[in-house]
Design an enzyme around this catalytic site. Structure first.
Site, PDB file in Angstrom:
ATOM      1  N   TYR A   1       0.841  -1.192   0.000  1.00 51.65           N
ATOM      2  CA  TYR A   1       0.000   0.000   0.000  1.00 51.65           C
ATOM      3  C   TYR A   1       0.876   1.241   0.000  1.00 51.65           C
ATOM      4  O   TYR A   1       1.858   1.326   0.755  1.00 51.65           O
ATOM      5  CB  TYR A   1      -0.913  -0.010   1.229  1.00 51.65           C
ATOM      6  CG  TYR A   1      -1.831   1.189   1.327  1.00 51.65           C
ATOM      7  CD1 TYR A   1      -2.703   1.496   0.289  1.00 51.65           C
ATOM      8  CD2 TYR A   1      -1.834   2.005   2.451  1.00 51.65           C
ATOM      9  CE1 TYR A   1      -3.555   2.590   0.365  1.00 51.65           C
ATOM     10  CE2 TYR A   1      -2.686   3.097   2.551  1.00 51.65           C
ATOM     11  CZ  TYR A   1      -3.539   3.382   1.498  1.00 51.65           C
ATOM     12  OH  TYR A   1      -4.373   4.473   1.578  1.00 51.65           O
TER      13      TYR A   1
ATOM     14  N   ASP B   1      -1.302  15.603   6.532  1.00 54.12           N
ATOM     15  CA  ASP B   1      -2.116  14.875   5.559  1.00 54.12           C
ATOM     16  C   ASP B   1      -3.417  15.638   5.294  1.00 54.12           C
ATOM     17  O   ASP B   1      -4.496  15.249   5.727  1.00 54.12           O
ATOM     18  CB  ASP B   1      -2.416  13.463   6.091  1.00 54.12           C
ATOM     19  CG  ASP B   1      -3.222  12.623   5.105  1.00 54.12           C
ATOM     20  OD1 ASP B   1      -3.194  12.932   3.903  1.00 54.12           O
ATOM     21  OD2 ASP B   1      -3.889  11.671   5.553  1.00 54.12           O
TER      22      ASP B   1
ATOM     23  N   ASP C   1      -3.067   5.398  -2.755  1.00 52.97           N
ATOM     24  CA  ASP C   1      -4.025   6.379  -2.243  1.00 52.97           C
ATOM     25  C   ASP C   1      -4.051   7.569  -3.201  1.00 52.97           C
ATOM     26  O   ASP C   1      -3.083   8.327  -3.301  1.00 52.97           O
ATOM     27  CB  ASP C   1      -3.563   6.810  -0.848  1.00 52.97           C
ATOM     28  CG  ASP C   1      -4.470   7.829  -0.200  1.00 52.97           C
ATOM     29  OD1 ASP C   1      -5.434   8.277  -0.844  1.00 52.97           O
ATOM     30  OD2 ASP C   1      -4.203   8.177   0.974  1.00 52.97           O
TER      31      ASP C   1
ATOM     32  N   ASP D   1      -6.252  10.014  -2.921  1.00 54.14           N
ATOM     33  CA  ASP D   1      -6.960  11.098  -2.232  1.00 54.14           C
ATOM     34  C   ASP D   1      -8.320  11.370  -2.895  1.00 54.14           C
ATOM     35  O   ASP D   1      -9.082  10.457  -3.139  1.00 54.14           O
ATOM     36  CB  ASP D   1      -6.094  12.358  -2.174  1.00 54.14           C
ATOM     37  CG  ASP D   1      -5.008  12.265  -1.115  1.00 54.14           C
ATOM     38  OD1 ASP D   1      -5.109  11.392  -0.242  1.00 54.14           O
ATOM     39  OD2 ASP D   1      -4.056  13.054  -1.163  1.00 54.14           O
TER      40      ASP D   1
ATOM     41  N   HIS E   1      -7.367   4.048  -4.746  1.00 53.14           N
ATOM     42  CA  HIS E   1      -8.649   4.430  -4.160  1.00 53.14           C
ATOM     43  C   HIS E   1      -8.840   5.924  -4.233  1.00 53.14           C
ATOM     44  O   HIS E   1      -7.892   6.713  -4.113  1.00 53.14           O
ATOM     45  CB  HIS E   1      -8.838   3.880  -2.740  1.00 53.14           C
ATOM     46  CG  HIS E   1      -7.946   4.413  -1.675  1.00 53.14           C
ATOM     47  ND1 HIS E   1      -8.102   5.663  -1.128  1.00 53.14           N
ATOM     48  CD2 HIS E   1      -6.900   3.839  -1.014  1.00 53.14           C
ATOM     49  CE1 HIS E   1      -7.199   5.840  -0.174  1.00 53.14           C
ATOM     50  NE2 HIS E   1      -6.440   4.761  -0.093  1.00 53.14           N
TER      51      HIS E   1
ATOM     52  N   GLU F   1     -11.617   9.032  -2.823  1.00 49.89           N
ATOM     53  CA  GLU F   1     -12.525   9.205  -1.699  1.00 49.89           C
ATOM     54  C   GLU F   1     -13.536  10.325  -1.926  1.00 49.89           C
ATOM     55  O   GLU F   1     -13.420  11.093  -2.884  1.00 49.89           O
ATOM     56  CB  GLU F   1     -11.722   9.471  -0.424  1.00 49.89           C
ATOM     57  CG  GLU F   1     -10.954  10.775  -0.445  1.00 49.89           C
ATOM     58  CD  GLU F   1      -9.871  10.831   0.616  1.00 49.89           C
ATOM     59  OE1 GLU F   1      -9.917  11.768   1.444  1.00 49.89           O
ATOM     60  OE2 GLU F   1      -8.985   9.956   0.621  1.00 49.89           O
TER      61      GLU F   1
ATOM     62  N   CYS G   1      -6.849  13.549   7.195  1.00 46.76           N
ATOM     63  CA  CYS G   1      -6.736  12.142   7.577  1.00 46.76           C
ATOM     64  C   CYS G   1      -8.106  11.596   7.969  1.00 46.76           C
ATOM     65  O   CYS G   1      -8.881  12.260   8.658  1.00 46.76           O
ATOM     66  CB  CYS G   1      -5.759  12.012   8.746  1.00 46.76           C
ATOM     67  SG  CYS G   1      -5.721  10.363   9.486  1.00 46.76           S
TER      68      CYS G   1
ATOM     69  N   ARG H   1     -13.572   4.925  -1.648  1.00 44.55           N
ATOM     70  CA  ARG H   1     -13.555   5.161  -0.205  1.00 44.55           C
ATOM     71  C   ARG H   1     -14.640   6.167   0.161  1.00 44.55           C
ATOM     72  O   ARG H   1     -14.828   7.171  -0.523  1.00 44.55           O
ATOM     73  CB  ARG H   1     -12.184   5.708   0.210  1.00 44.55           C
ATOM     74  CG  ARG H   1     -12.138   6.257   1.623  1.00 44.55           C
ATOM     75  CD  ARG H   1     -10.739   6.667   2.008  1.00 44.55           C
ATOM     76  NE  ARG H   1     -10.749   7.757   2.989  1.00 44.55           N
ATOM     77  CZ  ARG H   1      -9.679   8.262   3.578  1.00 44.55           C
ATOM     78  NH1 ARG H   1      -8.486   7.765   3.286  1.00 44.55           N
ATOM     79  NH2 ARG H   1      -9.785   9.261   4.439  1.00 44.55           N
TER      80      ARG H   1
ATOM     81  N   GLU I   1     -14.312   4.117   5.488  1.00 47.23           N
ATOM     82  CA  GLU I   1     -13.287   4.608   6.405  1.00 47.23           C
ATOM     83  C   GLU I   1     -13.831   4.877   7.803  1.00 47.23           C
ATOM     84  O   GLU I   1     -14.969   5.339   7.967  1.00 47.23           O
ATOM     85  CB  GLU I   1     -12.676   5.888   5.835  1.00 47.23           C
ATOM     86  CG  GLU I   1     -11.664   6.578   6.719  1.00 47.23           C
ATOM     87  CD  GLU I   1     -10.420   5.758   7.000  1.00 47.23           C
ATOM     88  OE1 GLU I   1     -10.558   4.606   7.474  1.00 47.23           O
ATOM     89  OE2 GLU I   1      -9.303   6.269   6.770  1.00 47.23           O
TER      90      GLU I   1
ATOM     91  N   ASN J   1      -9.202  -0.246   6.982  1.00 48.73           N
ATOM     92  CA  ASN J   1      -7.997   0.504   7.300  1.00 48.73           C
ATOM     93  C   ASN J   1      -7.628   0.218   8.755  1.00 48.73           C
ATOM     94  O   ASN J   1      -8.332   0.639   9.665  1.00 48.73           O
ATOM     95  CB  ASN J   1      -8.250   2.000   7.083  1.00 48.73           C
ATOM     96  CG  ASN J   1      -7.044   2.854   7.421  1.00 48.73           C
ATOM     97  OD1 ASN J   1      -5.948   2.352   7.634  1.00 48.73           O
ATOM     98  ND2 ASN J   1      -7.244   4.156   7.460  1.00 48.73           N
TER      99      ASN J   1
END
Length: 297
Positions: free
Chosen positions: A46, A60, A87, A89, A114, A116, A124, A159, A189, A211
């Protein structure tokens, strides 16, 4: 035409997702750690946005760029034969920008990514104060990824962070809409219990991802617990970075206080093991094949 290495890796991930087991993907904080993840027999690697931000000394909150993320993804893909999940985002822009995001990630050779449903700037997933986009925008993000995908084997993970704002039932309903939009995997998430994961599992007919992060909203569920409620993938995004930085802090304090690190040398990776992970022997053989030859007379 033969299949590309990336396509074969993507197909392998899709096949693994049909097996009755939990796939475990530790987060790599650099390419070398990805090589170690492979050596230890895990299912994939990952690449976490939180880790990339931390490496750059940034919080983040969506400050990393598409160029930085795809560059790191390419470095990790190059070093390992495992499927790499990245990721992405919120997609690095508006819905229209997702086409470019998908293109570059596929060119980098990732097996999966992924995207989101948070608003920009994101934060985060286990922090308070998150905001999510409306359902229509979330659906359009996933649909844009599906439409932009060039290799049908690339795994699109959707996500949703809606659990923290509207509760577990809202997360389940949004998950169903994201599946209808074409998501291959659902990443709900910051769920807080195994029962919540079980509810998402019962609501959708695609794999789901958990996660598993330290200091988050939920406790550290074991692999067996997650599998017992039907979770198919687990990511451990920041664990290796946290461990490495924790040990580094201890070592720096020790060096400052005692002027030597001799007492912690037994806890270090040896030079021989580092060279083994780096593949020194492979490069040595390559070097010999170049230099140890004779010209025909």
């Amino acid at each position: 035409m033969s299949e590309s290495r990336a396509h074969r890796t993507r197909r392998r991930l899709r096949e693994a997702l049909t097996e009755d087991r939990l796939l475990m993907l530790p987060g790599a904080f650099n390419p070398l750690s990805a090589r170690l993840i492979q050596a230890k027999g895990f299912d994939g690697v990952y690449v976490s946005g939180a880790v990339m931000s931390a490496e750059l000394g940034l919080p983040d909150i969506g400050l990393t760029t598409l160029t930085e993320v795809t560059s790191r993804a390419r470095e990790v893909v190059r070093i390992t034969d495992l499927p790499v999940l990245v990721d992405a985002d919120t997609g690095f822009g508006e819905v229209v920008n997702l086409g470019r995001t998908v293109q570059l990630l596929e060119e980098a050779g990732v097996a999966a990514f992924h995207v989101e449903d948070q608003v920009n700037p994101k934060r985060c997933g286990h922090l308070d104060g998150k905001q999510v986009v409306d359902l229509d925008t979330a659906v359009r993000r996933v649909a844009a990824c599906v439409n932009a995908r060039q290799d049908p084997a690339t795994v699109i993970v959707a996500r949703t962070d809606v659990r923290a704002l509207e509760g577990a039932s809202a997360a389940t309903e949004r998950a169903k809409a994201l599946v209808d939009a074409g998501a291959d995997v659902i990443f709900p998430e910051a769920l807080v219990s195994l029962e919540e994961y079980g509810a998402v599992r019962a609501a959708v007919d695609v794999p789901i991802l958990a996660n598993v992060t330290e200091f988050g909203k939920n406790r550290l569920f074991t692999a067996a617990e997650l599998r017992s409620v039907g979770v198919d993938l687990a990511i451990y995004p920041v664990s290796l970075l946290r461990l490495a930085m924790g040990v580094a802090e201890v070592a720096l304090d020790l060096l400052h206080a005692e002027g030597t690190l001799e007492s912690v040398v037994p806890h270090m990776q040896t030079r021989a093991r580092l060279y083994e992970v780096l593949g020194y022997d492979v490069w040595r053989r390559f070097d010999n094949s170049v230099h140890d030859f004779k010209l025909d007379s």
